[in-house]
Design a protein around this motif. Structure first.
Motif, PDB file in Angstrom:
ATOM      1  N   ARG A  83       0.797  -1.291  -0.104  1.00  0.00           N
ATOM      2  CA  ARG A  83       0.027  -0.036  -0.073  1.00  0.00           C
ATOM      3  C   ARG A  83       0.902   1.189   0.177  1.00  0.00           C
ATOM      4  O   ARG A  83       1.828   1.068   0.546  1.00  0.00           O
ATOM      5  N   ASN A  84       0.430   2.233  -0.838  1.00  0.00           N
ATOM      6  CA  ASN A  84       1.136   3.611  -0.775  1.00  0.00           C
ATOM      7  C   ASN A  84       2.576   3.315  -1.114  1.00  0.00           C
ATOM      8  O   ASN A  84       3.366   4.020  -0.579  1.00  0.00           O
ATOM      9  N   VAL A 119      -4.687  -1.337  -2.477  1.00  0.00           N
ATOM     10  CA  VAL A 119      -4.004  -2.133  -1.433  1.00  0.00           C
ATOM     11  C   VAL A 119      -3.971  -3.724  -1.899  1.00  0.00           C
ATOM     12  O   VAL A 119      -5.142  -4.019  -2.312  1.00  0.00           O
TER      13      VAL A 119
END
Length: 407
Positions: A94-95, A219
């Motif tokens: 994620r990110n 995600v």
């Protein structure tokens, strides 16, 4: 069975809580749920199987936790509902970053028949949600947990375990005679000693695939298909094989190719569901995990969420056509799986959330084979424990949503 006491607590009572069962309570649960889950085993054999499965590398030393819902105010403790959780190694992307996390697989959710329809299982799942947020995670937040529902998609979804793709394709165990094998690459059997290196290779590809995801992607979560996970499935298979046939299967999968970076392989496990050990109906060889090693067609591409054709990934997303070589390699793997399934009293072999090549290969063996979307049994469900405003199944990609993750 004796009737339930009349002074049962309300499922909303503040005195209900999760606890760990005593050994006596655990055995009592097994004896009751064994009626539904022992398959071809006797009750005594079923109890031994559960004991053996609790001592594997995956499950020992806290890897497997037993839970029960009890009334803390009752003078005589009564188990109202129970379940198990399996600690699983997992990765989350994620990110733009990939992090390791402890995930949990929830299994063996059971409420004694005389206590059903009183809301106890629902209350247990609510309590479990709170506990699993930090359970065995060394003070960190447990990001997600999974379960595989045999009671449809609605019950567990009400408590946050949302249904994801739950599709499969199957072919009969009888060896196909319509495939021209001379044009196929040769498949070799995989044995116990082959698994560890292959699992490490698979995990490395998983990490690399997740690291390559764009920072603005959904995600992505994945249970790691490490060797302890695969061996847990095989320990179950080995035990039942010895009980029913006096021996354990030695072929654990198949592989095409020997050059690293260009191999295709799969692991499988045999499951005897029929209560009559002399009948094959219902018995299934499950493909635990299919691996395509070369990078352009990595088995870890895509997700197990929104593919309407049941595929775990889509090669068309990059303008690529499915590789005919990979399709032929998988066909060879399935032919060996068919022979193994037939030898061990299986009715069929089955692959979950099949790739496009897997579908094509299965249809070469059986032109009538089709992807089936399950509505009731083995519904892959995932709960994202951090607060999340979007529906999980639309905002999270479950990578590698295959049979190896089942518990």
């Amino acid at each position: 069975m004796a009737s339930a006491p009349l002074d049962l607590p309300d499922s909303a009572s503040p005195t209900l809580a999760l606890s760990h069962p005593t050994e006596k309570e655990k055995i009592a649960q097994f004896k009751q749920n064994g009626v539904a889950w022992r398959g071809a085993l006797s009750l005594e054999s079923y109890l031994r199987r559960e004991e053996i499965l609790s001592s594997q590398n995956l499950t020992k030393e806290g890897g497997l936790t037993y839970w029960v819902l009890v009334d803390t105010a009752a003078q005589d403790r009564l188990v109202l509902s129970g379940c198990e959780t399996y600690r699983k190694k997992a990765l989350v992307a994620r990110n733009g970053k990939v992090e390791e996390t402890t995930a949990h697989g929830v299994g063996s959710v059971f409420c004694p028949p005389q206590l059903r329809r009183r809301g106890y299982a629902a209350r247990m799942m609510q309590e479990l949600d709170e506990v699993l947020r930090t359970w065995q995670s060394e003070g960190k937040e447990c990001l997600f947990s999974v379960l595989f529902s045999d009671i449809g998609k609605k019950f567990y979804a009400a408590y946050g375990w949302e249904p994801f793709n739950s599709s499969h394709i199957s072919v009969p165990a009888k060896t196909s005679t319509i495939v021209e094998t001379k044009n196929l690459p040769t498949a070799q059997p995989l044995y116990e000693d082959d698994l560890e290196e292959l699992c490490k290779t698979d995990e490395a590809m998983l990490r690399k695939s997740l690291e390559a995801r764009p920072a603005d992607s959904n995600v992505a979560v994945a249970l790691i298909p490490d060797v302890d996970t695969i061996r847990w499935h095989h320990a179950r298979e080995d035990y039942v094989g010895r009980e029913l046939h006096g021996k354990a299967p030695i072929v654990k999968g198949a592989i095409v190719g020997s050059e690293k970076g260009k191999r295709v392989w799969c692991y499988w496990t045999r499951m005897w569901y029929n209560n009559n050990p002399k009948e094959t109906k219902g018995n299934t060889l499950h493909v635990l995990r299919l691996v395509i090693e070369d990078e352009p067609h990595s088995s870890w591409e895509g997700s197990g969420t929104n593919h309407t054709n049941g595929s775990g990934r889509s090669h068309q997303q990059n303008g690529d056509e499915p590789s005919s070589y990979h399709e032929s390699a998988i066909t060879s793997l399935l032919l060996m799986a068919q022979r193994e399934a037939q030898e061990w009293g299986m009715a069929e072999l089955e692959a979950w959330n099949p790739t496009s090549e897997m579908v094509s290969a299965a249809q070469r063996l059986d032109p009538s084979a089709a992807v089936v979307d399950r509505d009731e049994e083995s519904i892959a469900s995932l709960k994202w424990h951090p607060l999340h405003t979007d529906p999980v199944a639309e905002s999270i990609d479950w990578i590698g949503n295959e049979k190896y993750g089942w518990c």
